[in-house]
Design a protein around this motif. Structure first.
Motif, PDB file in Angstrom:
ATOM      1  N   LEU A 226       0.849  -1.200   0.000  1.00 29.82           N
ATOM      2  CA  LEU A 226       0.000   0.000   0.000  1.00 29.82           C
ATOM      3  C   LEU A 226       0.880   1.244   0.000  1.00 29.82           C
ATOM      4  N   GLY A 227       1.861   1.254   0.906  1.00 27.76           N
ATOM      5  CA  GLY A 227       2.781   2.385   0.977  1.00 27.76           C
ATOM      6  C   GLY A 227       3.462   2.609  -0.363  1.00 27.76           C
ATOM      7  N   ARG A 228       3.972   1.531  -0.935  1.00 23.74           N
ATOM      8  CA  ARG A 228       4.708   1.648  -2.190  1.00 23.74           C
ATOM      9  C   ARG A 228       3.822   2.202  -3.292  1.00 23.74           C
ATOM     10  N   SER A 229       2.591   1.681  -3.380  1.00 20.45           N
ATOM     11  CA  SER A 229       1.749   2.118  -4.491  1.00 20.45           C
ATOM     12  C   SER A 229       1.237   3.536  -4.295  1.00 20.45           C
ATOM     13  N   LEU A 230       1.254   4.029  -3.047  1.00 17.00           N
ATOM     14  CA  LEU A 230       0.859   5.415  -2.820  1.00 17.00           C
ATOM     15  C   LEU A 230       2.062   6.345  -2.787  1.00 17.00           C
TER      16      LEU A 230
END
Ligand code: C2E
Ligand code: CA
Ligand code: CA
Ligand code: CA
Length: 280
Positions: A226-230
């Protein structure tokens, strides 16, 4: 504490006095401790999992009490929040942490040092938080982009309009914002779209059973993704064992903190840790 005479303090505290009286006493003692400069900061290193280097610290407040020993922030931060004392206390923490960051960075030949400071929801309630932070940055010479403010999800869920405005003003100063204990608060993820947050701190409760309990492993993996994709950084808290570290590296988590690297340590020790730089 009651003075017995001759500067001797009574160590015995009947349990009956716990509760309101105890709280009131602690409150006035806390106020005095803050005024007398008796509070201390300990610092826990943040490690870059790609390079294994210490890139900075999280500042954690400590209260060395003359008779009760070291009081945990878990015991006195709630009192400070309930009484409003958290505002001057938080200002002190911020100033002290920034001062140290500037000093250690200079001692390390200007190597950038990221300092994270916990900010309570009660501090966000104050309209002048951004002004206070700007003042501390100017006063200490701390570059804004090296400061990270950690807040819990509750900041993002309560009084959203005012808090959004506040966060935008803080971001405007050039600092970074992290969500602390991510995944333990409210389940709505919609706020991640609205608020200018840079970093997710994965709560220790997930990390604890990493690689042992499949659900916790899956949740941690999901938060990292989630962090990476945001486009947000992820920091895992509470790493105690090599196995947890290995799993987090595998997942691509960017940063970590925990007893495995170091407990929170007093300032002089933290300064040395930063100079040494590398860890594990
Ligand atoms: P937090 O922000 O989630 O900080 C992490 C806590 O986990 C710290 O406890 C730290 O010592 C502990 N910890 C770090 N690594 C490990 C590990 O590997 N294993 C275990 N078991 N624990 C680990 P600490 O210092 O007692 O602080 C407790 C809480 O008090 C903090 O939780 C934060 O919410 C609050 N706090 C501390 N300092 C401040 C402050 O200056 N301002 C505010 N508003 N809150 C603070
Ligand atoms: Ca924190
Ligand atoms: Ca945390
Ligand atoms: Ca916590």
């Amino acid at each position: 504490a009651k003075a017995v005479g001759g500067g001797v303090f009574a160590p015995y505290r009947p349990r009956m006095r716990d509760g309101l009286v105890e709280r009131l006493e602690l409150e006035s003692e806390l106020r005095a401790a803050l005024e007398n400069g008796e509070l201390r900061l300990h610092y826990q290193p943040t490690v870059d999992l790609e390079t294994s280097r210490v890139i900075g610290f999280e500042a954690l407040v400590r209260w060395p009490h003359p008779t009760r020993g070291m009081i945990s922030p878990l015991d006195f931060i709630p009192i400070a929040e309930a009484t409003g004392l958290i505002v001057p206390l938080g200002r002190w923490v911020l100033r002290e942490a920034c001062c140290q960051a500037v000093e250690w960075s200079a001692a390390a030949g200007g190597r950038p040092l990221k300092m994270s400071v916990n900010v309570s929801v009660r501090q966000f309630d104050r309209a002048d938080l951004a002004e206070t932070v700007a003042g501390v940055l100017a006063e200490t010479g701390m570059p804004a982009d090296r400061l990270c403010l950690e807040m819990t999800e509750s900041v993002l869920m309560t009084d959203t309009e005012a808090n959004l405005e506040q966060l935008v003003r803080l971001k405007g100063l050039g600092l970074t914002l992290a969500i602390d204990d991510f995944g333990t608060g409210y389940s709505s993820l919609a706020y991640l779209r609205r608020f200018p947050v840079d970093t997710l701190k994965i709560d220790r409760s997930f990390v604890e059973r990493l690689g042992v309990i499949a659900d916790d492993t899956a949740l941690t993996d999901t938060i990292v993704r989630l962090g990476r994709s945001l486009g947000m950084a992820t920091v895992a808290e509470g790493i105690e064992e090599f196995g947890q570290l290995a799993v987090l590296r595998e997942m691509g988590c960017g940063f970590a903190q925990g007893y495995y690297f170091s407990r929170p340590v007093p300032a002089d020790e933290a300064g040395r840790l930063f100079l040494e730089g590398a860890h594990t």
